[in-house]
Design an enzyme around this catalytic site. Sequence first.
Site, PDB file in Angstrom:
ATOM      1  N   CYS A 118       0.814  -1.228   0.000  1.00  9.02           N
ATOM      2  CA  CYS A 118       0.000   0.000   0.000  1.00  9.02           C
ATOM      3  C   CYS A 118       0.844   1.273   0.000  1.00  9.02           C
ATOM      4  O   CYS A 118       0.320   2.366  -0.169  1.00  9.02           O
ATOM      5  CB  CYS A 118      -0.968   0.000   1.184  1.00  9.02           C
ATOM      6  SG  CYS A 118      -2.103  -1.389   1.117  1.00  9.02           S
ATOM      7  N   HIS A 255      -3.253   7.206   3.152  1.00  9.16           N
ATOM      8  CA  HIS A 255      -3.707   5.922   2.610  1.00  9.16           C
ATOM      9  C   HIS A 255      -5.063   5.559   3.216  1.00  9.16           C
ATOM     10  O   HIS A 255      -5.232   5.568   4.439  1.00  9.16           O
ATOM     11  CB  HIS A 255      -2.667   4.845   2.934  1.00  9.16           C
ATOM     12  CG  HIS A 255      -3.129   3.458   2.633  1.00  9.16           C
ATOM     13  ND1 HIS A 255      -3.745   3.119   1.448  1.00  9.16           N
ATOM     14  CD2 HIS A 255      -3.075   2.315   3.366  1.00  9.16           C
ATOM     15  CE1 HIS A 255      -4.056   1.837   1.472  1.00  9.16           C
ATOM     16  NE2 HIS A 255      -3.655   1.321   2.618  1.00  9.16           N
ATOM     17  N   ASN A 285     -10.258   0.082   0.613  1.00 13.33           N
ATOM     18  CA  ASN A 285      -8.793   0.153   0.579  1.00 13.33           C
ATOM     19  C   ASN A 285      -8.332  -0.403  -0.774  1.00 13.33           C
ATOM     20  O   ASN A 285      -8.444  -1.596  -1.034  1.00 13.33           O
ATOM     21  CB  ASN A 285      -8.232  -0.679   1.738  1.00 13.33           C
ATOM     22  CG  ASN A 285      -6.715  -0.693   1.783  1.00 13.33           C
ATOM     23  OD1 ASN A 285      -6.043  -0.368   0.807  1.00 13.33           O
ATOM     24  ND2 ASN A 285      -6.165  -1.095   2.921  1.00 13.33           N
TER      25      ASN A 285
END
Length: 334
Positions: A118, A255, A285
């Site tokens: 990520c 994020h 996500n």
Amino acid sequence: MNRAAVLCGLGTALPPRTVANAELAGQLDTSDAWIRSRTGIGERRVVDPGTATSDLAVEAGERALKSAGATGSGGSGGADAVIVATTTPDRRCPATAPLVAARLGLGTAPAFDLAAVCTGFLYGLAAAAGLIAAGTAGRVLVVGADTFSTLLDPADRSTRAIFGDGAGAVVLRAGDPAEPGALGPLDLGSDGTGSELITVPSGGSRDPLPGPEHDPYFRMAGKAVFRSAVERMSGSARSVLDRTGWDAPDLLVAHQANLRILHAVADRLGIARDRCAVNIDRVGNTAAASLPLALADAAGSGSLRPGDRVLLTAFGGGLTWGACALAWPALEAL
Ligand code: UT7
């Protein structure tokens, strides 16, 4: 002259199929109320069978190149290097980036994948800035693209509730450090002692597939990851903020892992929660695509305007993390 990397184009791609929490609740022991209250997610996008990460990456890349061309920031809208940050490449071999470069008509431009889960997009920005500073490239396309739906255990409610598919891309060109869009202070870190916390146990050289004893799915130790994500993102963002000389950013683009994580990071940094970019409610996500999708969403909704001071931060498997600051340039996100 000090060649800065200047962000001059932004494009995104989301698969058309929306999976709302209610649909997951029909398949797993979960509920819309649990997912919303624990993560802030209402729905996510999921690819149909047959759509690969490169398909989304090409779509986002095309739009980013068009966006860069439309801002008249020099060049024909092309790129002379391509970086694809992804955990879900089309295949283990070869890398996805050369295929993306070819499909975008970028000829024999150097192209490589980058694996930082990520945090991949932020690592990609840093790698592109290095290529530009060294004079190896003048314009770099950085794509964050992931199709985590292809990597999740269909029976694992803790991961299926969170992850969605998507891609986002930016064009960075050589320019002046004082220009809007020039990448400012950047911080990156890793801690491999936490490599088991976010992992796909099998399918690599440590434990090759196939065989029934192997686990080919993405696994995450949610609670430990939550704590580490808050600590690392706020620490990294703080170190960048201290180097900018800003009191506070106009927008914190973190994020999109969990709304509670976003709020905890903002709180620790003393940034008002309403200065936090949020699109996790609609996309979940999206791993390496998370930051560019959040940037495009904020630019599209008017909460991010030219000249705004932006603080980016991310955290992911590895463990990896990072942060970067920039003044937002005048561009149209496509
Ligand atoms: O992108 C890389 C970084 N990723 C992240 O930063 C994600 C970080 N972690 C998280 O966002 C959260 O830890 C989760 C959303 C994954 C889990 O939320 P949590 O509040 O930490 O829950 P938990 O893991 O402590 O689990 C609490 C309970 C458990 O049940 P028991 O053991 O108490 O009976 C879980 O099995 O909630 C259960 N649970 C669920 N229940 C309903 C876990 N997922 C679900 C679900 N629906 N989808």
